[in-house]
Design an enzyme around this catalytic site. Structure first.
Site, PDB file in Angstrom:
ATOM      1  N   CYS A  87       0.844  -1.190   0.000  1.00  0.00           N
ATOM      2  CA  CYS A  87       0.000   0.000   0.000  1.00  0.00           C
ATOM      3  C   CYS A  87       0.881   1.242   0.000  1.00  0.00           C
ATOM      4  O   CYS A  87       1.946   1.272   0.618  1.00  0.00           O
ATOM      5  CB  CYS A  87      -0.941   0.010   1.199  1.00  0.00           C
ATOM      6  SG  CYS A  87      -0.200   0.498   2.764  1.00  0.00           S
ATOM      7  N   GLU A  88       0.413   2.243  -0.723  1.00  0.00           N
ATOM      8  CA  GLU A  88       1.223   3.452  -0.829  1.00  0.00           C
ATOM      9  C   GLU A  88       1.123   4.331   0.410  1.00  0.00           C
ATOM     10  O   GLU A  88       1.887   5.265   0.567  1.00  0.00           O
ATOM     11  CB  GLU A  88       0.842   4.251  -2.083  1.00  0.00           C
ATOM     12  CG  GLU A  88      -0.536   4.866  -2.067  1.00  0.00           C
ATOM     13  CD  GLU A  88      -0.847   5.578  -3.375  1.00  0.00           C
ATOM     14  OE1 GLU A  88      -0.190   5.296  -4.383  1.00  0.00           O
ATOM     15  OE2 GLU A  88      -1.757   6.420  -3.369  1.00  0.00           O
ATOM     16  N   HIS A  89       0.203   4.010   1.309  1.00  0.00           N
ATOM     17  CA  HIS A  89       0.060   4.831   2.515  1.00  0.00           C
ATOM     18  C   HIS A  89       1.027   4.426   3.614  1.00  0.00           C
ATOM     19  O   HIS A  89       1.482   5.264   4.384  1.00  0.00           O
ATOM     20  CB  HIS A  89      -1.378   4.738   3.041  1.00  0.00           C
ATOM     21  CG  HIS A  89      -2.399   5.164   2.027  1.00  0.00           C
ATOM     22  ND1 HIS A  89      -3.501   4.413   1.704  1.00  0.00           N
ATOM     23  CD2 HIS A  89      -2.435   6.250   1.230  1.00  0.00           C
ATOM     24  CE1 HIS A  89      -4.191   5.030   0.767  1.00  0.00           C
ATOM     25  NE2 HIS A  89      -3.562   6.148   0.450  1.00  0.00           N
ATOM     26  N   HIS A  90       1.317   3.129   3.707  1.00  0.00           N
ATOM     27  CA  HIS A  90       2.179   2.654   4.792  1.00  0.00           C
ATOM     28  C   HIS A  90       3.380   1.859   4.293  1.00  0.00           C
ATOM     29  O   HIS A  90       4.221   1.454   5.081  1.00  0.00           O
ATOM     30  CB  HIS A  90       1.372   1.767   5.754  1.00  0.00           C
ATOM     31  CG  HIS A  90       0.146   2.431   6.309  1.00  0.00           C
ATOM     32  ND1 HIS A  90      -1.086   2.347   5.705  1.00  0.00           N
ATOM     33  CD2 HIS A  90      -0.013   3.208   7.395  1.00  0.00           C
ATOM     34  CE1 HIS A  90      -1.965   3.038   6.407  1.00  0.00           C
ATOM     35  NE2 HIS A  90      -1.341   3.577   7.445  1.00  0.00           N
ATOM     36  N   GLN A 128      -5.602  -0.450  -3.578  1.00  0.00           N
ATOM     37  CA  GLN A 128      -6.307  -1.581  -4.197  1.00  0.00           C
ATOM     38  C   GLN A 128      -7.275  -1.128  -5.291  1.00  0.00           C
ATOM     39  O   GLN A 128      -7.382  -1.767  -6.338  1.00  0.00           O
ATOM     40  CB  GLN A 128      -7.045  -2.358  -3.099  1.00  0.00           C
ATOM     41  CG  GLN A 128      -7.728  -3.620  -3.615  1.00  0.00           C
ATOM     42  CD  GLN A 128      -8.402  -4.400  -2.511  1.00  0.00           C
ATOM     43  OE1 GLN A 128      -7.987  -4.335  -1.353  1.00  0.00           O
ATOM     44  NE2 GLN A 128      -9.450  -5.134  -2.851  1.00  0.00           N
ATOM     45  N   HIS A 156      -4.995  -6.496   3.985  1.00  0.00           N
ATOM     46  CA  HIS A 156      -4.015  -5.412   4.114  1.00  0.00           C
ATOM     47  C   HIS A 156      -3.299  -5.506   5.451  1.00  0.00           C
ATOM     48  O   HIS A 156      -3.922  -5.354   6.502  1.00  0.00           O
ATOM     49  CB  HIS A 156      -4.726  -4.055   4.014  1.00  0.00           C
ATOM     50  CG  HIS A 156      -5.279  -3.772   2.648  1.00  0.00           C
ATOM     51  ND1 HIS A 156      -4.756  -2.795   1.826  1.00  0.00           N
ATOM     52  CD2 HIS A 156      -6.284  -4.352   1.948  1.00  0.00           C
ATOM     53  CE1 HIS A 156      -5.421  -2.786   0.690  1.00  0.00           C
ATOM     54  NE2 HIS A 156      -6.364  -3.712   0.732  1.00  0.00           N
ATOM     55  N   CYS A 158      -1.347  -3.424   6.729  1.00  0.00           N
ATOM     56  CA  CYS A 158      -1.346  -2.153   7.472  1.00  0.00           C
ATOM     57  C   CYS A 158      -2.559  -2.054   8.392  1.00  0.00           C
ATOM     58  O   CYS A 158      -2.497  -1.415   9.429  1.00  0.00           O
ATOM     59  CB  CYS A 158      -1.264  -0.954   6.527  1.00  0.00           C
ATOM     60  SG  CYS A 158      -2.690  -0.745   5.451  1.00  0.00           S
TER      61      CYS A 158
HETATM   62 ZN    ZN Z   1      -1.870   1.053   4.224  1.00  0.00          ZN
END
Ligand code: ZN
Length: 201
Positions: A87-90, A128, A156, A158
């Site tokens: 994931c690009e956030h975490h 996703q 996920h 994260c």
């Molecule tokens: Zn994430």
């Protein structure tokens, strides 16, 4: 305010990728010189290069001419394609299965190329939802089918590791194009084929 770029000396120029991971280890309170960690920056660099190799791939090269003219207009489906992304956030993994179906309009894609397309879009920093639409759009552009449907079921880390979600809940996203969007019957056929013998849930 100045904007830093990777070309600017001081960041990328002065530090190697391995230096950056060594620094990261220091900042989380570790000792990068201890035995278990001495080779870690090198290993992480290699792992990250592998896990993000999708950036160096493009649809034309992946499909590599494996598009064929056919006289067939029934649904083509490739089910349970495993994928691993981050994931690009975490920058933590999310992974699961992709189900792809399309109804041709005179052309099909070599079956082995579908997992390659999934690989290309998953081995990047992703969300996703975007990965789902990118797979659908790539197929739509490549063979202009009557329609294409993509369903992604993923877990996920994260969310799981941070306790945000129950351990086994899956996030499901879908992209429906053409007849998969306009014809309930086609969409339902796809959905029931995905559910059939789906395994875990
Ligand atoms: Zn994430």
């Amino acid at each position: 305010m100045s904007i830093r770029t990777f070309e600017e000396p001081g960041l990328a120029a002065a530090l190697s990728t391995q230096d950056i991971y060594r620094e990261l280890l220091l900042r989380i309170g570790e000792d990068p010189t201890r035995e278990g960690l001495a080779e870690t920056p090198e290993r992480v660099e290699k792992a990250m290069a592998f896990l993000t190799q999708g950036y160096n791939m493009d649809v034309a090269t992946v499909l590599n001419g494996a598009l064929f003219e056919v006289d067939y207009d029934e649904m083509v489906m490739v089910k349970d394609v495993e994928f691993y992304s981050m994931c690009e956030h975490h920058m933590l993994p999310f992974f699961g299965k992709v189900h792809v179906a399309y109804v041709p309009n005179g052309r099909v894609i070599g079956l082995s190329k579908i997992p390659r397309l999934v690989e290309m879009f998953s081995r990047r920093l992703q969300v996703q939802e975007r990965m789902t639409t990118q797979i659908a759009d790539a197929i739509a552009e490549a063979i202009a089918p009557q329609g294409v449907g993509v369903i992604v079921e993923a877990q996920h880390l994260c969310m799981m590791m941070r306790g945000v979600e129950k351990q086994h809940s899956a996030t499901v996203t879908s992209a429906m194009r053409g007849v998969f969007k306009t014809q309930t019957q086609t969409r339902n056929e796809f959905l029931s084929l995905v559910r059939r013998g789906g395994g875990d849930s």
